[in-house]
Design a protein around this motif. Structure first.
Motif, mmCIF file in Angstrom:
data_model
loop_
_atom_site.group_PDB
_atom_site.id
_atom_site.type_symbol
_atom_site.label_atom_id
_atom_site.label_comp_id
_atom_site.label_asym_id
_atom_site.label_seq_id
_atom_site.Cartn_x
_atom_site.Cartn_y
_atom_site.Cartn_z
ATOM 1 N N PRO A 223 -57.265 103.709 59.587
ATOM 2 C CA PRO A 223 -57.757 103.257 60.893
ATOM 3 C C PRO A 223 -58.892 102.250 60.791
ATOM 4 O O PRO A 223 -59.015 101.359 61.636
ATOM 5 N N SER A 224 -59.712 102.355 59.759
ATOM 6 C CA SER A 224 -60.789 101.383 59.576
ATOM 7 C C SER A 224 -60.216 100.005 59.268
ATOM 8 O O SER A 224 -60.730 98.981 59.737
ATOM 9 N N ARG A 225 -59.146 99.966 58.475
ATOM 10 C CA ARG A 225 -58.500 98.683 58.192
ATOM 11 C C ARG A 225 -57.962 98.064 59.481
ATOM 12 O O ARG A 225 -58.123 96.862 59.706
ATOM 13 N N GLU A 226 -57.334 98.870 60.315
ATOM 14 C CA GLU A 226 -56.822 98.319 61.570
ATOM 15 C C GLU A 226 -57.962 97.807 62.442
ATOM 16 O O GLU A 226 -57.876 96.726 63.030
ATOM 17 N N LEU A 227 -59.045 98.574 62.537
ATOM 18 C CA LEU A 227 -60.214 98.125 63.284
ATOM 19 C C LEU A 227 -60.722 96.805 62.728
ATOM 20 O O LEU A 227 -60.988 95.852 63.480
ATOM 21 N N GLY A 228 -60.849 96.712 61.407
ATOM 22 C CA GLY A 228 -61.353 95.489 60.782
ATOM 23 C C GLY A 228 -60.436 94.304 60.996
ATOM 24 O O GLY A 228 -60.904 93.182 61.238
ATOM 25 N N GLU A 229 -59.138 94.524 60.919
ATOM 26 C CA GLU A 229 -58.196 93.429 61.130
ATOM 27 C C GLU A 229 -58.269 92.897 62.555
ATOM 28 O O GLU A 229 -58.229 91.679 62.781
ATOM 29 N N ARG A 230 -58.389 93.790 63.503
ATOM 30 C CA ARG A 230 -58.457 93.359 64.902
ATOM 31 C C ARG A 230 -59.778 92.633 65.195
ATOM 32 O O ARG A 230 -59.801 91.661 65.954
ATOM 33 N N ILE A 231 -60.860 93.101 64.603
ATOM 34 C CA ILE A 231 -62.131 92.392 64.775
ATOM 35 C C ILE A 231 -62.038 91.010 64.142
ATOM 36 O O ILE A 231 -62.462 90.005 64.748
ATOM 37 N N ALA A 232 -61.486 90.911 62.936
ATOM 38 C CA ALA A 232 -61.379 89.621 62.260
ATOM 39 C C ALA A 232 -60.573 88.639 63.087
ATOM 40 O O ALA A 232 -60.971 87.475 63.263
ATOM 41 N N GLY A 233 -59.432 89.062 63.594
ATOM 42 C CA GLY A 233 -58.590 88.167 64.380
ATOM 43 C C GLY A 233 -59.267 87.676 65.643
ATOM 44 O O GLY A 233 -59.212 86.480 65.973
#
Length: 309
Positions: A223-233
């Motif tokens: 879930p942290s990876r998904e959070l990070g990916e969405r923030i990056a985008g």
């Protein structure tokens, strides 16, 4: 493509890097919008900094910092209630402004070693600063306050780990405990880098799998990876910044196992390095209130996209 739903892919999973994916989405990336990442070999930015200007919008004897207007000027007292209804109503977000303006006056306390699961690290560090003396600790507070306002307008309950309301810290282990105790749906630690001139571009730091010494990130890695990916985008979309040109291989993402704030978290958490304070072009962005508002909006949109998934 609806950008709210865009999840930037990463090279670590064999997908295309953020930069290419964003270009396909029709978003223009500008070199002038780049940020930065953590200084290699340093847990977060070093242990020395020049005298700091004042924290934006907070009564203090320190002189004021550049461009402190707008949502960042919210008082640490008499906080307004979150919006009664909004897309994030019922959600809790913890914002972790990196470092503390008072850390430089408490070097003995912040140099104390604390356990981070797979080793020990300094309680906290002072952070970096621009060549002109604008401190990272003031930047992180300003962006965090702007971010708090944006999230509260969407109905979220927001907790800050510190709001320039304590003499130093908190230590990295306490920062993790604050997010855990709040039962946060997402935690974001806000930072900027102190790397070499020419190193530009933001990136988001993700927790590695760590399971030792009281730390267990097993359940939060995905879930942290998904959070990070969405923030990056969303950070790319709103700020126009490109992913780091020296960390993350162009993906805007980096995984680390040496940060206590991530190792000790039991809830989804990421760090974002918004820019390199030691690069003149990045410093011009980081010291501009208008860009800091964009940075906060990009992070807020990423958090919102993650929580509404």
């Amino acid at each position: 493509m609806r950008y709210d739903d865009f999840v930037p892919p990463t090279s670590r999973t064999g997908r295309r890097p953020v930069l290419a994916a964003v270009a396909l989405a029709g978003v223009c990336l500008t070199v002038a919008g780049c940020g930065g990442g953590p200084l290699p070999g340093d847990p977060k930015g070093g242990t020395s900094r020049p005298p700091a200007p004042a924290s934006p919008g907070t009564p203090s004897p320190r002189p004021s910092s550049p461009g402190t207007t707008g949502p960042s000027a919210a008082s640490t007292s008499a906080r307004p209630e979150p919006a009664a209804r909004g897309p994030l109503t019922g959600r809790t977000v913890v914002i972790d402004p990196g470092h503390n303006p008072g850390n430089r006056e408490h070097t003995r306390e912040i140099n104390r070693q604390v356990a981070i699961g797979n080793g020990r690290k300094e309680c906290d560090t002072t952070g970096t600063a621009t060549d002109a003396g604008y401190a990272e600790a003031l930047f992180t507070l300003d962006v965090s306050r702007r971010l708090r306002t944006l999230l509260e307008e969407k109905g979220a309950r927001v907790v800050l780990t510190q709001d320039d309301d304590r003499p130093f810290g908190p230590c990295v282990d306490e920062r993790a405990r604050i997010g855990n105790a709040a039962g946060a749906d997402a935690v974001v630690s806000v930072h900027a880098d102190g790397s070499a001139t020419g190193n530009r571009g933001f990136h988001v730091i993700l927790p590695a799998a760590v399971s030792e010494g009281g730390a267990d990130t097993t359940k939060i890695v995905a879930p942290s990876r998904e959070l990070g990916e969405r923030i990056a985008g969303n950070f790319v979309r709103v700020t126009g910044s490109a992913p780091s040109n020296y960390i993350g291989g162009g993906t805007g993402l980096d995984t680390r196992d040496d940060l206590g704030g991530l190792n000790l978290s039991t809830v989804p958490k990421v760090f974002i390095e918004c820019g390199n304070m030691r690069d003149p072009r990045d410093a011009a962005l980081l010291t501009a209130a208008s860009w800091r508002q964009k940075a906060a909006l990009g992070i807020a949109d990423g958090i919102g996209s993650y929580l509404k998934r």
